[in-house]
Design a protein around this motif. Structure first.
Motif, mmCIF file in Angstrom:
data_model
loop_
_atom_site.group_PDB
_atom_site.id
_atom_site.type_symbol
_atom_site.label_atom_id
_atom_site.label_comp_id
_atom_site.label_asym_id
_atom_site.label_seq_id
_atom_site.Cartn_x
_atom_site.Cartn_y
_atom_site.Cartn_z
ATOM 1 N N GLU A 108 0.791 -1.291 -0.107
ATOM 2 C CA GLU A 108 -0.045 -0.013 0.085
ATOM 3 C C GLU A 108 0.839 1.279 0.120
ATOM 4 O OE1 GLU A 108 -3.152 -0.544 2.997
ATOM 5 O OE2 GLU A 108 -3.625 -2.157 1.860
ATOM 6 N N ARG A 109 2.252 1.247 0.392
ATOM 7 C CA ARG A 109 2.799 2.283 0.188
ATOM 8 C C ARG A 109 2.958 2.900 -1.179
ATOM 9 N NH1 ARG A 109 8.155 1.878 -2.332
ATOM 10 N NH2 ARG A 109 9.531 3.519 -1.780
ATOM 11 N N LEU A 110 2.709 1.864 -2.286
ATOM 12 C CA LEU A 110 2.689 2.414 -3.740
ATOM 13 C C LEU A 110 1.491 3.365 -3.965
ATOM 14 C CD1 LEU A 110 3.552 -0.891 -5.320
ATOM 15 C CD2 LEU A 110 5.312 1.083 -5.014
ATOM 16 N N CYS A 111 0.558 3.407 -3.052
ATOM 17 C CA CYS A 111 -0.536 4.219 -3.164
ATOM 18 C C CYS A 111 -0.300 5.977 -3.082
ATOM 19 C CB CYS A 111 -1.857 3.848 -2.490
ATOM 20 S SG CYS A 111 -2.419 2.263 -2.459
ATOM 21 N N GLN A 112 0.795 5.848 -1.935
ATOM 22 C CA GLN A 112 1.326 7.333 -1.607
ATOM 23 C C GLN A 112 2.652 7.674 -2.350
ATOM 24 O OE1 GLN A 112 0.183 5.108 1.162
ATOM 25 N NE2 GLN A 112 -1.891 5.908 0.549
ATOM 26 N N VAL A 113 3.579 6.716 -2.492
ATOM 27 C CA VAL A 113 5.076 6.943 -2.882
ATOM 28 C C VAL A 113 5.241 6.407 -4.449
ATOM 29 C CG1 VAL A 113 7.222 6.553 -2.791
ATOM 30 C CG2 VAL A 113 5.819 6.691 -0.788
ATOM 31 N N SER A 114 5.231 7.209 -5.237
ATOM 32 C CA SER A 114 5.553 7.033 -6.705
ATOM 33 C C SER A 114 6.918 6.361 -6.887
ATOM 34 C CB SER A 114 5.521 8.192 -7.467
ATOM 35 O OG SER A 114 4.254 8.765 -7.801
ATOM 36 N N LEU A 115 6.868 5.465 -7.772
ATOM 37 C CA LEU A 115 8.173 4.624 -8.236
ATOM 38 C C LEU A 115 9.022 5.790 -9.103
ATOM 39 C CD1 LEU A 115 7.425 1.270 -9.822
ATOM 40 C CD2 LEU A 115 7.670 1.715 -7.441
ATOM 41 N N THR A 116 10.600 5.663 -8.422
ATOM 42 C CA THR A 116 11.287 6.646 -9.212
ATOM 43 C C THR A 116 11.610 6.122 -10.656
ATOM 44 O OG1 THR A 116 13.370 5.281 -8.605
ATOM 45 C CG2 THR A 116 12.656 7.143 -7.005
ATOM 46 N N GLU A 117 11.954 6.898 -11.501
ATOM 47 C CA GLU A 117 12.169 6.460 -12.728
ATOM 48 C C GLU A 117 13.356 5.455 -12.925
ATOM 49 O OE1 GLU A 117 11.043 7.212 -15.581
ATOM 50 O OE2 GLU A 117 9.617 9.171 -14.875
ATOM 51 N N THR A 118 14.095 5.227 -12.039
ATOM 52 C CA THR A 118 15.101 4.214 -11.980
ATOM 53 C C THR A 118 14.338 3.088 -11.680
ATOM 54 O OG1 THR A 118 16.866 5.775 -11.467
ATOM 55 C CG2 THR A 118 17.244 3.512 -11.099
ATOM 56 N N GLU A 119 13.756 3.137 -10.604
ATOM 57 C CA GLU A 119 13.068 1.756 -10.064
ATOM 58 C C GLU A 119 12.041 1.424 -11.328
ATOM 59 O OE1 GLU A 119 12.813 2.482 -5.464
ATOM 60 O OE2 GLU A 119 11.143 3.575 -6.751
ATOM 61 N N LEU A 120 11.335 2.118 -11.880
ATOM 62 C CA LEU A 120 10.348 1.803 -13.104
ATOM 63 C C LEU A 120 11.012 1.202 -14.123
ATOM 64 C CD1 LEU A 120 7.593 1.718 -14.069
ATOM 65 C CD2 LEU A 120 7.891 4.097 -14.933
ATOM 66 N N GLN A 121 12.226 1.828 -14.595
ATOM 67 C CA GLN A 121 12.934 1.390 -15.776
ATOM 68 C C GLN A 121 13.605 -0.113 -15.339
ATOM 69 O OE1 GLN A 121 12.855 2.801 -18.873
ATOM 70 N NE2 GLN A 121 13.324 0.982 -19.434
ATOM 71 N N ALA A 122 13.816 -0.268 -14.294
ATOM 72 C CA ALA A 122 14.631 -1.703 -13.855
ATOM 73 C C ALA A 122 13.364 -2.674 -13.680
ATOM 74 C CB ALA A 122 15.154 -1.502 -12.360
ATOM 75 N N SER A 123 12.223 -2.304 -13.246
ATOM 76 C CA SER A 123 11.199 -2.983 -13.209
ATOM 77 C C SER A 123 10.881 -3.618 -14.829
ATOM 78 C CB SER A 123 10.102 -2.478 -12.552
ATOM 79 O OG SER A 123 10.395 -2.484 -11.070
ATOM 80 N N ASP A 152 2.927 7.628 -12.801
ATOM 81 C CA ASP A 152 1.629 8.244 -12.361
ATOM 82 C C ASP A 152 0.809 7.132 -12.725
ATOM 83 O OD1 ASP A 152 2.658 10.499 -11.647
ATOM 84 O OD2 ASP A 152 1.940 11.566 -13.441
ATOM 85 N N GLN A 153 0.865 6.344 -13.805
ATOM 86 C CA GLN A 153 -0.097 5.422 -14.158
ATOM 87 C C GLN A 153 -0.021 4.026 -13.173
ATOM 88 O OE1 GLN A 153 1.297 5.109 -18.308
ATOM 89 N NE2 GLN A 153 -0.992 5.540 -19.095
ATOM 90 N N ILE A 154 1.423 3.758 -12.533
ATOM 91 C CA ILE A 154 1.480 2.636 -11.728
ATOM 92 C C ILE A 154 0.696 3.221 -10.256
ATOM 93 C CG2 ILE A 154 3.198 1.714 -10.087
ATOM 94 C CD1 ILE A 154 3.451 0.524 -12.937
ATOM 95 N N GLN A 155 1.117 4.387 -9.942
ATOM 96 C CA GLN A 155 0.568 4.861 -8.721
ATOM 97 C C GLN A 155 -1.042 4.939 -8.818
ATOM 98 O OE1 GLN A 155 1.247 9.030 -7.150
ATOM 99 N NE2 GLN A 155 1.765 8.133 -5.083
ATOM 100 N N ALA A 156 -1.655 5.353 -9.811
ATOM 101 C CA ALA A 156 -3.115 5.465 -10.104
ATOM 102 C C ALA A 156 -3.616 3.974 -10.009
ATOM 103 C CB ALA A 156 -3.586 5.832 -11.440
ATOM 104 N N ALA A 157 -2.895 2.930 -10.629
ATOM 105 C CA ALA A 157 -3.662 1.504 -10.514
ATOM 106 C C ALA A 157 -3.294 1.187 -8.998
ATOM 107 C CB ALA A 157 -2.606 0.548 -11.504
ATOM 108 N N ALA A 158 -2.406 1.234 -8.423
ATOM 109 C CA ALA A 158 -1.989 0.931 -6.855
ATOM 110 C C ALA A 158 -3.361 1.683 -6.018
ATOM 111 C CB ALA A 158 -0.736 1.513 -6.483
ATOM 112 N N GLN A 159 -3.705 2.764 -6.288
ATOM 113 C CA GLN A 159 -4.735 3.677 -5.648
ATOM 114 C C GLN A 159 -6.030 2.797 -5.967
ATOM 115 O OE1 GLN A 159 -4.023 7.648 -6.680
ATOM 116 N NE2 GLN A 159 -2.594 8.074 -4.901
ATOM 117 N N ARG A 160 -6.193 2.389 -7.235
ATOM 118 C CA ARG A 160 -7.224 1.731 -7.544
ATOM 119 C C ARG A 160 -7.668 0.480 -7.022
ATOM 120 N NH1 ARG A 160 -7.319 4.325 -12.075
ATOM 121 N NH2 ARG A 160 -6.022 3.075 -13.040
#
Length: 420
Positions: free
Chosen positions: A328-343, A391-399
């Protein structure tokens, strides 16, 4: 290998044929998919798809189990059947020269299985042993309870093996009825990859299946997924050395592409491998977990996002808190560009590794077709992963990451009520 020429043809009797022309090796792999499996099972016949898969190769109207096995093994081929929640499949692999012969054998198995009573009874006993073995594994017990809590009596709520009660009641006559209902040409996708051109593949498939007529009866429609019940917590007493704490969140079907992609990336970030967030934070840094991970099954209907931790019983509460906090941390904290690219890189790398062989390609494109995604989903998936944003990652987490369904399996004190 995914860049190899791909063709799709629909035969007059409704069979869809997919061919990946790969001349690299003198081999052909094929997958025959039917829209059958767990999602179509009646509640009183849960497990029938798996039982049918186990018995289908044990005899036809003219061939015994021993003859079938000899024909496959004498040319060094592979042939087997399987059932999942969203499809049934027969797979085969052989050298190119033996493909017509093995395809004819596969056609006879698919069209006229005999389901010998003795083989049915044997496979029932073996499956019951498997079910009993699973009932002793904390992870399997937790996952079964979580599925039941989320899906109730819908087929997604059960193991593909069925239950002891439903499995014991099944008969050869039930298998014949199920076979007559779902095994028909207009419900079949045949996907091939290897040293074979599309025209040759179509000719050989037509020779085996072209006279298979479409029955007059309409194809049954799989039951829709009912509204999910409110989230709940279940505890199960099991005398084990560790406790399993498992949480589940309702998640989108594969056809909801934006959210599906977002949760696939999240799943990779949280639970894929030794560098995943859950492993690093809960096992490496805090020493809470014997095992910790997450998974998000690809489903035709609504799926589930599941995370779990295996921990010492006295750490069940703090392990649960850490597990939910990381999700649920992903609902409040966005992935960094580095974290997202690595994933993204990890997810696409795993996807590429899953397309290395002819069997991989036949499976992938047939699967995409049988669940109504189409062969073009291969490129859509990769493009969508590359384009997704924080932003799309965080929106999905919140949903999706709201109140979880919870299952705890283990001894006291693991089964004390958990609280966030």
């Amino acid at each position: 290998m995914s860049a190899q020429p791909i063709s799709l043809t629909r035969l007059e009797n409704g069979i869809t044929v997919i061919t990946v022309d790969n001349q690299a090796a003198d081999l052909i792999a094929a997958r025959c998919f039917f829209r059958a499996g767990g999602r179509w099972e009646a509640p009183h016949q849960v497990g029938i798809s798996h039982l049918l898969a186990m018995v289908m190769t044990k005899g036809t109207q003219s061939l015994s189990s021993a003859v079938i096995a000899d024909r496959v093994e004498s040319v060094g081929a592979n042939l087997g059947t399987d059932a999942t929640a969203d499809y049934f499949t027969l797979g085969l692999k052989t050298v190119t020269g033996d493909f017509p012969e093995i395809l004819r054998l596969a056609g006879e198995i698919l069209r006229s299985p005999s389901f010998p009573a003795a083989e049915v009874q044997l496979e029932q006993q073996l499956t019951l042993q498997n079910i009993r073995a699973q009932s002793e594994r904390p992870f399997s017990v937790a996952f079964q309870q979580l599925r039941q809590a989320m899906y109730g009596d819908h087929p997604y709520g059960f193991s593909i093996l069925g239950t002891p009660e439903t499995l014991s009641r099944l008969t050869a006559a039930d298998l014949h009825r199920y076979h007559r209902t779902y095994f028909r040409p207009d419900n079949l996708v045949i996907s091939l990859s290897g040293r074979i051109e599309s025209e040759t593949a179509i000719a050989q498939i037509t020779a085996v299946f072209g006279d298979w007529a479409i029955p007059d009866a309409p194809l049954p429609i799989a039951p829709p997924l009912p509204p999910l019940p409110p989230p709940s917590t279940h505890t199960i007493d099991q005398a084990t050395q560790q406790a399993i704490v498992m949480v589940g969140y309702p998640a989108p079907a594969v056809h909801n592409l934006p959210d599906y992609i977002a949760l696939k990336v999240i799943n990779t970030y949280l639970g894929s491998g030794l560098s995943s967030r859950l492993f690093v934070e809960l096992r490496e840094k805090r020493g809470l977990a014997y095992d910790v991970s997450a998974f998000y099954p690809t489903r035709f209907s609504a799926s589930q996002f599941v995370a779990y931790i295996g921990t010492a019983p006295e750490n069940a509460q703090v392990g649960f808190e850490g597990l939910v906090a990381e999700i649920e941390r992903l609902c409040q904290v966005s992935l960094t560009e580095t974290e997202l690219q690595a994933s993204k890189n990890k997810l696409l790398g795993q996807y590429a590794l899953g397309k290395q062989t002819n069997a991989d390609l036949a499976q992938l494109f047939g699967w995409y077709t049988i669940i109504d995604l189409g062969i073009e989903f291969d490129q859509k998936f990769q493009a969508a992963v590359n384009q997704i944003t924080p932003d799309q990652i965080q929106a999905a987490a919140q949903r999706y990451f709201q109140t979880p369904y919870i299952t705890i399996v283990g001894p006291e004190p693991a089964r004390e009520p958990l609280a966030l």
